[in-house]
Design a protein around this motif. Sequence first.
Motif, mmCIF file in Angstrom:
data_model
loop_
_atom_site.group_PDB
_atom_site.id
_atom_site.type_symbol
_atom_site.label_atom_id
_atom_site.label_comp_id
_atom_site.label_asym_id
_atom_site.label_seq_id
_atom_site.Cartn_x
_atom_site.Cartn_y
_atom_site.Cartn_z
ATOM 1 N N THR A 1 -1.866 -56.577 -25.946
ATOM 2 C CA THR A 1 -2.767 -56.058 -24.981
ATOM 3 C C THR A 1 -3.496 -57.067 -24.402
ATOM 4 N N LEU A 2 -3.924 -56.958 -23.179
ATOM 5 C CA LEU A 2 -4.994 -57.894 -22.557
ATOM 6 C C LEU A 2 -6.336 -57.116 -22.484
ATOM 7 N N VAL A 3 -7.289 -58.219 -22.720
ATOM 8 C CA VAL A 3 -8.695 -57.875 -22.455
ATOM 9 C C VAL A 3 -9.300 -58.840 -21.560
ATOM 10 N N TRP A 4 -9.950 -58.268 -20.410
ATOM 11 C CA TRP A 4 -10.780 -59.191 -19.431
ATOM 12 C C TRP A 4 -12.103 -59.306 -20.021
ATOM 13 N N VAL A 5 -12.464 -60.835 -19.971
ATOM 14 C CA VAL A 5 -13.713 -61.097 -20.661
ATOM 15 C C VAL A 5 -14.346 -62.170 -19.528
ATOM 16 N N THR A 6 -15.666 -62.061 -19.571
ATOM 17 C CA THR A 6 -16.271 -63.407 -18.733
ATOM 18 C C THR A 6 -16.625 -64.291 -20.108
ATOM 19 N N ASN A 7 -16.434 -65.610 -19.583
ATOM 20 C CA ASN A 7 -16.454 -66.750 -20.670
ATOM 21 C C ASN A 7 -17.367 -67.653 -20.202
ATOM 22 N N GLU B 1 -6.256 -72.713 -14.957
ATOM 23 C CA GLU B 1 -7.615 -72.836 -14.284
ATOM 24 C C GLU B 1 -8.583 -73.017 -15.665
ATOM 25 N N CYS B 2 -8.483 -72.435 -16.951
ATOM 26 C CA CYS B 2 -9.145 -72.359 -18.129
ATOM 27 C C CYS B 2 -9.023 -73.691 -18.467
ATOM 28 N N GLY B 3 -7.799 -74.349 -18.747
ATOM 29 C CA GLY B 3 -7.780 -75.815 -19.038
ATOM 30 C C GLY B 3 -8.366 -76.714 -18.414
ATOM 31 N N GLU B 4 -8.424 -76.559 -16.843
ATOM 32 C CA GLU B 4 -8.984 -77.659 -15.982
ATOM 33 C C GLU B 4 -10.508 -77.369 -16.363
ATOM 34 N N ALA B 5 -11.073 -76.291 -16.427
ATOM 35 C CA ALA B 5 -12.453 -76.150 -16.643
ATOM 36 C C ALA B 5 -12.978 -76.875 -17.770
ATOM 37 N N ILE B 6 -12.204 -76.713 -18.988
ATOM 38 C CA ILE B 6 -12.423 -77.175 -20.218
ATOM 39 C C ILE B 6 -12.272 -78.874 -19.950
ATOM 40 N N ARG B 7 -11.422 -79.351 -19.369
ATOM 41 C CA ARG B 7 -11.624 -80.766 -19.132
ATOM 42 C C ARG B 7 -12.463 -81.374 -18.241
ATOM 43 N N THR B 8 -12.971 -80.500 -17.410
ATOM 44 C CA THR B 8 -14.061 -81.059 -16.699
ATOM 45 C C THR B 8 -15.374 -80.940 -17.481
ATOM 46 N N LEU B 9 -15.297 -79.934 -18.467
ATOM 47 C CA LEU B 9 -16.720 -79.728 -19.223
ATOM 48 C C LEU B 9 -16.799 -81.056 -20.254
ATOM 49 N N CYS B 10 -15.455 -81.286 -20.673
ATOM 50 C CA CYS B 10 -15.683 -82.608 -21.534
ATOM 51 C C CYS B 10 -16.004 -83.929 -20.831
ATOM 52 N N PHE C 1 -19.676 -73.886 -17.758
ATOM 53 C CA PHE C 1 -19.205 -73.116 -16.639
ATOM 54 C C PHE C 1 -19.050 -71.639 -17.286
ATOM 55 N N LYS C 2 -18.698 -70.685 -16.129
ATOM 56 C CA LYS C 2 -18.533 -69.418 -16.495
ATOM 57 C C LYS C 2 -17.301 -68.867 -15.956
ATOM 58 N N ILE C 3 -16.346 -68.098 -16.463
ATOM 59 C CA ILE C 3 -15.089 -67.808 -15.907
ATOM 60 C C ILE C 3 -14.747 -66.474 -16.469
ATOM 61 N N ASP C 4 -14.070 -65.554 -15.450
ATOM 62 C CA ASP C 4 -13.479 -64.400 -15.976
ATOM 63 C C ASP C 4 -12.104 -64.614 -16.207
ATOM 64 N N LEU D 1 -12.929 -80.616 -29.199
ATOM 65 C CA LEU D 1 -12.670 -80.904 -27.743
ATOM 66 C C LEU D 1 -11.373 -80.627 -27.391
ATOM 67 N N ALA D 2 -10.336 -80.586 -28.551
ATOM 68 C CA ALA D 2 -9.005 -80.297 -28.108
ATOM 69 C C ALA D 2 -8.571 -78.896 -27.735
ATOM 70 N N GLY D 3 -9.803 -78.007 -27.746
ATOM 71 C CA GLY D 3 -9.608 -76.685 -27.705
ATOM 72 C C GLY D 3 -9.118 -75.701 -28.946
ATOM 73 N N HIS D 4 -9.271 -75.986 -30.020
ATOM 74 C CA HIS D 4 -8.897 -75.385 -31.102
ATOM 75 C C HIS D 4 -10.248 -74.456 -31.710
ATOM 76 N N MET D 5 -9.955 -73.304 -32.059
ATOM 77 C CA MET D 5 -10.970 -72.585 -32.417
ATOM 78 C C MET D 5 -11.516 -72.898 -34.048
ATOM 79 N N ARG D 6 -12.678 -73.355 -34.260
ATOM 80 C CA ARG D 6 -13.149 -73.960 -35.328
ATOM 81 C C ARG D 6 -14.265 -72.888 -36.035
ATOM 82 N N GLY D 7 -14.777 -72.197 -35.335
ATOM 83 C CA GLY D 7 -15.856 -71.111 -35.641
ATOM 84 C C GLY D 7 -15.668 -70.015 -34.970
ATOM 85 N N ILE D 8 -15.719 -68.735 -35.189
ATOM 86 C CA ILE D 8 -15.683 -67.476 -34.640
ATOM 87 C C ILE D 8 -16.512 -66.573 -35.327
#
Length: 120
Positions: free
Chosen positions: A75-81, A48-57, A63-66, A10-17
Amino acid sequence: MQAGHLVLDLAGHMRGIDQHFCTIMRAQWSDMIGRPVLDITAPADRDECGEAIRTLCESGRSFKIDKRFIRDDQTLVWVTNTVSLMQGTGGADMIVATIDPLIADDERQPALLLGGARFL
């Protein structure tokens, strides 16, 4: 390129990939696990992403976000999350995200690049 998956605390740290996410990021599992997902999110997309995660929690609403991820080679990579809340073992809430690349590396054709430039 196939979609990858992340599990975050819930703090936004990657625990599984999964390996697909590692492929998208051109990174090893050991270099990614434990890092905050906002650290690999492009600075312009972090608020925007941080706010979306806070709202989710708070609300549990998926939510879905590009957005853009920054690889370690800068390098940057565009994703749909696509992100949702799930319950883990012992009742602990976790965040699960499906990361779908918008443009695969081998699709860098002039028309696609022009479309991306127009989008930006």
